[in-house]
Design a protein around this motif. Structure first.
Motif, PDB file in Angstrom:
ATOM      1  N   LEU A   7       0.831  -1.198   0.000  1.00 22.16           N
ATOM      2  CA  LEU A   7       0.000   0.000   0.000  1.00 22.16           C
ATOM      3  C   LEU A   7       0.866   1.249   0.000  1.00 22.16           C
ATOM      4  O   LEU A   7       2.008   1.219   0.460  1.00 22.16           O
ATOM      5  N   PRO A   8       0.336   2.356  -0.469  1.00 21.41           N
ATOM      6  CA  PRO A   8       1.084   3.610  -0.414  1.00 21.41           C
ATOM      7  C   PRO A   8       1.426   3.989   1.029  1.00 21.41           C
ATOM      8  O   PRO A   8       0.687   3.659   1.962  1.00 21.41           O
ATOM      9  N   ALA A   9       2.549   4.694   1.197  1.00 21.62           N
ATOM     10  CA  ALA A   9       3.050   5.033   2.533  1.00 21.62           C
ATOM     11  C   ALA A   9       2.041   5.827   3.346  1.00 21.62           C
ATOM     12  O   ALA A   9       1.908   5.601   4.558  1.00 21.62           O
ATOM     13  N   ASP A  10       1.311   6.751   2.731  1.00 23.62           N
ATOM     14  CA  ASP A  10       0.364   7.557   3.501  1.00 23.62           C
ATOM     15  C   ASP A  10      -0.793   6.722   4.043  1.00 23.62           C
ATOM     16  O   ASP A  10      -1.260   6.950   5.163  1.00 23.62           O
TER      17      ASP A  10
ATOM     18  N   ARG B  37      -0.566   3.422   4.744  1.00 21.80           N
ATOM     19  CA  ARG B  37       0.018   2.612   5.816  1.00 21.80           C
ATOM     20  C   ARG B  37       0.153   3.428   7.093  1.00 21.80           C
ATOM     21  O   ARG B  37      -0.103   2.927   8.189  1.00 21.80           O
ATOM     22  N   LYS B  38       0.546   4.683   6.975  1.00 22.76           N
ATOM     23  CA  LYS B  38       0.690   5.545   8.148  1.00 22.76           C
ATOM     24  C   LYS B  38      -0.671   5.777   8.811  1.00 22.76           C
ATOM     25  O   LYS B  38      -0.787   5.732  10.036  1.00 22.76           O
ATOM     26  N   ASP B  39      -1.714   6.014   8.012  1.00 21.85           N
ATOM     27  CA  ASP B  39      -3.050   6.255   8.549  1.00 21.85           C
ATOM     28  C   ASP B  39      -3.576   5.071   9.352  1.00 21.85           C
ATOM     29  O   ASP B  39      -4.272   5.255  10.352  1.00 21.85           O
ATOM     30  N   ILE B  40      -3.273   3.863   8.909  1.00 23.97           N
ATOM     31  CA  ILE B  40      -3.783   2.682   9.622  1.00 23.97           C
ATOM     32  C   ILE B  40      -2.805   2.160  10.666  1.00 23.97           C
ATOM     33  O   ILE B  40      -3.112   1.203  11.377  1.00 23.97           O
TER      34      ILE B  40
END
Length: 55
Positions: free
Chosen positions: A33-36, A38-41
């Motif tokens: 998944l895109p980094a943003d 992954r960061k959100d979850i």
């Protein structure tokens, strides 16, 4: 050792292998998944120490 005990042992082993494969597949998907997102979850921070346990 009876046939039932052997079957139970094999089923237990197959179950562990299936769980490991599913965890690896999930990790690959999440890492793709895109980094943003992954960061959100919270990936992988929430899961760094093994399976996540909801509280």
């Amino acid at each position: 050792m009876t046939a039932y005990q052997i079957l139970r042992g094999v089923q237990h082993y197959v179950g562990k292998i299936r769980t490991m494969r599913n965890e690896i597949r999930t990790q690959r998907f999440m890492n793709g998944l895109p980094a943003d997102i992954r960061k959100d979850i919270g990936w992988p921070d929430m899961y760094a120490n093994g399976r996540h346990i909801d509280q």
